[in-house]
Design an enzyme around this catalytic site. Structure first.
Site, PDB file in Angstrom:
ATOM      1  N   LYS A 334       0.826  -1.210   0.000  1.00  0.00           N
ATOM      2  CA  LYS A 334       0.000   0.000   0.000  1.00  0.00           C
ATOM      3  C   LYS A 334       0.861   1.262   0.000  1.00  0.00           C
ATOM      4  O   LYS A 334       2.051   1.223   0.292  1.00  0.00           O
ATOM      5  CB  LYS A 334      -0.926  -0.006   1.230  1.00  0.00           C
ATOM      6  CG  LYS A 334      -1.859  -1.212   1.289  1.00  0.00           C
ATOM      7  CD  LYS A 334      -2.873  -1.192   0.157  1.00  0.00           C
ATOM      8  CE  LYS A 334      -3.808  -2.387   0.215  1.00  0.00           C
ATOM      9  NZ  LYS A 334      -3.282  -3.580  -0.419  1.00  0.00           N
ATOM     10  N   ASP A 335       0.206   2.400  -0.293  1.00  0.00           N
ATOM     11  CA  ASP A 335       0.892   3.685  -0.371  1.00  0.00           C
ATOM     12  C   ASP A 335       1.627   4.018   0.926  1.00  0.00           C
ATOM     13  O   ASP A 335       1.205   3.624   2.016  1.00  0.00           O
ATOM     14  CB  ASP A 335      -0.116   4.817  -0.651  1.00  0.00           C
ATOM     15  CG  ASP A 335      -0.889   4.602  -1.938  1.00  0.00           C
ATOM     16  OD1 ASP A 335      -1.670   3.641  -1.989  1.00  0.00           O
ATOM     17  OD2 ASP A 335      -0.714   5.393  -2.873  1.00  0.00           O
ATOM     18  N   LYS A 336       2.714   4.779   0.790  1.00  0.00           N
ATOM     19  CA  LYS A 336       3.449   5.236   1.968  1.00  0.00           C
ATOM     20  C   LYS A 336       2.819   6.496   2.548  1.00  0.00           C
ATOM     21  O   LYS A 336       2.462   6.536   3.727  1.00  0.00           O
ATOM     22  CB  LYS A 336       4.914   5.500   1.624  1.00  0.00           C
ATOM     23  CG  LYS A 336       5.698   6.069   2.805  1.00  0.00           C
ATOM     24  CD  LYS A 336       7.145   6.369   2.449  1.00  0.00           C
ATOM     25  CE  LYS A 336       7.878   6.952   3.663  1.00  0.00           C
ATOM     26  NZ  LYS A 336       9.294   7.259   3.366  1.00  0.00           N
ATOM     27  N   GLN A 429       4.506   4.890  -6.438  1.00  0.00           N
ATOM     28  CA  GLN A 429       4.949   4.095  -5.294  1.00  0.00           C
ATOM     29  C   GLN A 429       5.550   2.767  -5.720  1.00  0.00           C
ATOM     30  O   GLN A 429       6.261   2.115  -4.950  1.00  0.00           O
ATOM     31  CB  GLN A 429       3.805   3.871  -4.293  1.00  0.00           C
ATOM     32  CG  GLN A 429       2.531   3.322  -4.870  1.00  0.00           C
ATOM     33  CD  GLN A 429       1.572   4.390  -5.337  1.00  0.00           C
ATOM     34  OE1 GLN A 429       1.912   5.236  -6.154  1.00  0.00           O
ATOM     35  NE2 GLN A 429       0.356   4.368  -4.815  1.00  0.00           N
TER      36      GLN A 429
END
Length: 697
Positions: A334-336, A429
């Site tokens: 998942k996104d940071k 990402q």
């Protein structure tokens, strides 16, 4: 927005599906502006899973789990931290799992007495009972001649290189012969050729004798052949650290899949290299009455993380729990720069133990919820999609746009993408947005087997002076793996695993290979997949620029008659000229391949582009098999076009996002746009937003 929407489009030169003007804005100004919630295979948000499943557990089951948890050795336990106190290679061994050997109940100096297999040799069937006296004598002479040849400086032409015992039809007899010969003559090996047993010189024995005494070499090979569970073998005390490294290295290279080594001090403070069998080695099966099947413990939970990469969060959790990063399974990364919720499963940890983490991980921006027992790990892609709640701030029109109002531009853009979809690029990402070295660069170095270069790219620091980047700078300047290890925080698990191996084997091609192998497979393949994703982005851009949204001869679509068991090539159909003329297919059916050794490329100029592009990076189909790194990349297919599902939006005022404007005209105080939608697996919200806004600021 600059950081998120600029990076993905640099791969495909701002190619878009829709022709609207778009607007400007910024996202991810704070983690709460970008909330991602995973949707499981049943279509349920992972945050909605029932939190209390205790009623399903009986008291006896809970007691059993607690007892197993208490018995499980923990790396943080003081009595198990032998490695840091006395190992000649701190934090390192040929154990890529970095586990410590359990302490012996006796002194380490008595380890030679703990070679249990020695006491069992008398139980092995003797050669005299299996072979005729004449054959036994011939075998003895062959063994003597082999030893004389090794010890002599003359040419070995006078003696044969192998000796045949003749055909042995009974399988059990052959097995007994193999064992008896290797125990009596450990410097020989036996092989079966069409029911015939052939005896040859053991070259591994000869190499080992260059490092240790013949007595030790014989003892070690007997230990290896006996494969007695829970047994250990200890070489003689050795005060030369460099020599011990060579012994560690040799055993790991030749027998690393079967055994693991560690160095311990004996009672006289000399250092002893100790060998034991790995837990998953081929130990002989016990009788059914004595066998105890150990059930693996799995615990499922929902991971909430904030402003942190998925792999970094796993590193923190594994460090706290004393397990390996590879013990965690998940459906995707998942996104940071976001608040994300995702399903995760960890093995060898009970629900009770995971719940005990509490505030120790919350301080780092990690939270666990919905903790419960599970029966199996998760698999990548095992989800229905991801739901996004996004705030877009600082709304304004493009500088050269005066023909319509801001609200008209926003509504036009969103409605167009709802109707027509967006090009399914991989988002920033995937490549490590904002980093000096992108993950795809590391992946290319791995594919080209430039392993030293890949390590140096991996340790390239960012432009900050935090402890992690200071450690990386130090490593590149000094190549001091041991010193760098001491500088890194515990949660940097990947870096520490790699450095331990480099400290053991050196910073050369072979040492770096061992280093990459010390990292879990899912992390190694991540870098290779990043490179393949970059190529896919470029291919999609070329396809749209060359043919637009028309389906043409040579395009690929998924075959209607393919099944789950079909090969990758059988899953696709090549569009024919007749089908192109008849407009049989639409652009949303067209797929492009992710590079690999088992995929089919388009039969038009896009396929030619793939071959030229990969050749430019020194890659052909065969390069996607990397046995040295235990990586195989068969490839896959990905739709060019995707659509957002249930896309909803509203305009918000500046006062804490409380009042909804709805359909009224935008005012000066209204600078926020709230959007919610969900996407299929492996689709990127930043790419969807890029198609909507057409903005790089």
């Amino acid at each position: 927005m600059e950081e998120d929407l600029c990076r993905p489009f640099m791969f495909h030169s701002s190619s878009y599906k829709n022709g609207h003007v778009g607007f400007c804005g910024s996202i991810k100004q704070s983690p709460s502006d970008f909330v991602v919630t995973e949707i499981d295979t049943s279509g349920q948000l992972v945050t909605e899973i029932a939190k209390d499943l205790k009623s399903k557990d009986t008291l006896s089951e809970r007691l059993k789990i607690c007892q197993q948890d208490c018995k499980r050795p923990r790396l943080s336990s003081p009595e198990l931290c032998i490695e840091e106190q006395c190992c000649d290679i701190p934090d390192g061994s040929d154990l890529c799992t970095a586990k410590c050997f359990p302490p012996s109940t006796r002194g380490v100096g008595d380890l030679e007495d703990s070679n249990i297999f020695v006491r069992q040799l008398d139980k092995v069937t003797t050669l005299d009972s299996l072979l005729d006296d004449s054959v036994c004598e011939q075998l003895r002479l062959f063994a003597c001649n082999t030893k004389e040849t090794w010890n002599s400086k003359s040419e070995p032409a006078a003696h044969p290189s192998e000796f045949s015992l003749g055909p042995v039809l009974e399988k059990k007899t052959r097995a007994s012969l193999h064992c008896a010969i290797r125990q009596q003559y450990p410097f020989l090996i036996t092989v079966t050729k069409c029911d015939e047993i052939v005896v040859k010189a053991n070259q591994d024995y000869q190499e080992l004798c260059n490092l240790v005494s013949e007595e030790e070499a014989c003892g070690f090979l007997k230990f290896l052949d006996a494969r007695t569970e829970d047994s250990k073998f200890a070489f003689k005390p050795d005060g030369n650290k460099e020599h011990r490294k060579k012994v560690h290295h040799f055993i790991s290279k030749k027998f690393g899949k079967l055994v693991e080594t560690k160095s311990f001090p004996d009672s006289q403070q000399n250092v002893v290299v100790v060998v034991r069998f790995r837990e998953r080695s081929g130990f002989r099966k016990r009788a059914n009455a004595d066998r105890r099947v150990k059930q693996e413990i799995y615990t499922a939970f929902t991971l909430r993380k904030e402003n942190m990469e998925t792999l970094e969060a796993i590193g923190c959790l594994s460090s706290e729990l004393g397990v390996l990063p590879s013990d965690f399974s998940y459906t995707g990364i998942k996104d940071k720069k976001a608040i994300t919720y995702q399903a995760m499963v960890v093995k060898k940890v009970t629900p009770k133990r995971l719940k005990e983490l509490g505030r120790s991980i919350e301080k780092k921006g990690i939270y666990v919820a919905n903790v419960r027992s599970a029966s199996q790990p998760l698999k990548l892609g095992q989800l229905q999609g991801n739901h996004f709640n996004i705030i877009v701030r600082n709304l304004k029109q493009h500088s050269n746009d005066c023909s319509a109002s801001l609200k008209e531009r926003i509504v036009e853009a969103i409605e167009n993408v709802k109707k027509n979809g967006f090009i399914n690029y991989y988002g920033p990402q995937r490549f490590g947005q904002g980093q000096n070295v992108q993950t795809d660069q590391i992946g290319l170095a791995l594919l080209n087997e430039e392993l030293v270069k890949a390590v140096r790219l991996f340790f390239t620091p960012e432009d900050t002076d935090d402890p992690v980047n200071k450690a990386k700078k130090y490593f590149l300047q000094t190549e001091d793996a041991k010193g760098t290890l001491a500088m890194l925080p515990d949660f940097k698990v990947r870096e520490k695993m790699l450095l331990r191996a480099l400290n053991r084997y050196g910073i050369n091609q072979e040492g770096c290979c061992q280093g990459w192998l010390s990292i879990p497979h899912s992390m190694r393949i991540f870098y290779v997949q990043a490179y393949c994703s970059k190529i896919w982005n470029e291919a999609a851009s070329y396809r749209i620029k060359t043919y637009g949204t028309k389906v043409v001869n040579g395009d690929l679509i998924f075959a209607e008659e393919s099944t789950a068991n079909s090969s990758l090539i059988a899953k696709v159909h090549v569009v024919t000229s007749a089908e192109e003329m008849a407009n049989k297919y639409t652009i949303n059916q067209v797929i492009l391949p992710m590079a690999g050794y088992s995929i089919q490329y388009p039969a038009n100029s896009v396929g030619e582009w793939y071959h030229k592009r990969l050749a430019r990076d020194g890659l052909q189909a065969c390069k996607f098999r990397l046995p040295a790194l235990q990586l195989n990349v068969p490839g896959c297919y990905r739709h060019i076009l995707k659509y957002p599902h249930n896309l909803l939006y509203r305009f918000l005022k500046d006062n804490e996002n409380e009042k909804v404007i709805g359909d009224s005209p935008l005012e000066d105080s209204v600078t926020f746009l709230s959007m919610s939608f969900w996407l299929d697996p492996s689709c990127y919200a930043t790419v969807c937003l890029g198609e909507i806004m057409k903005c790089d600021i």
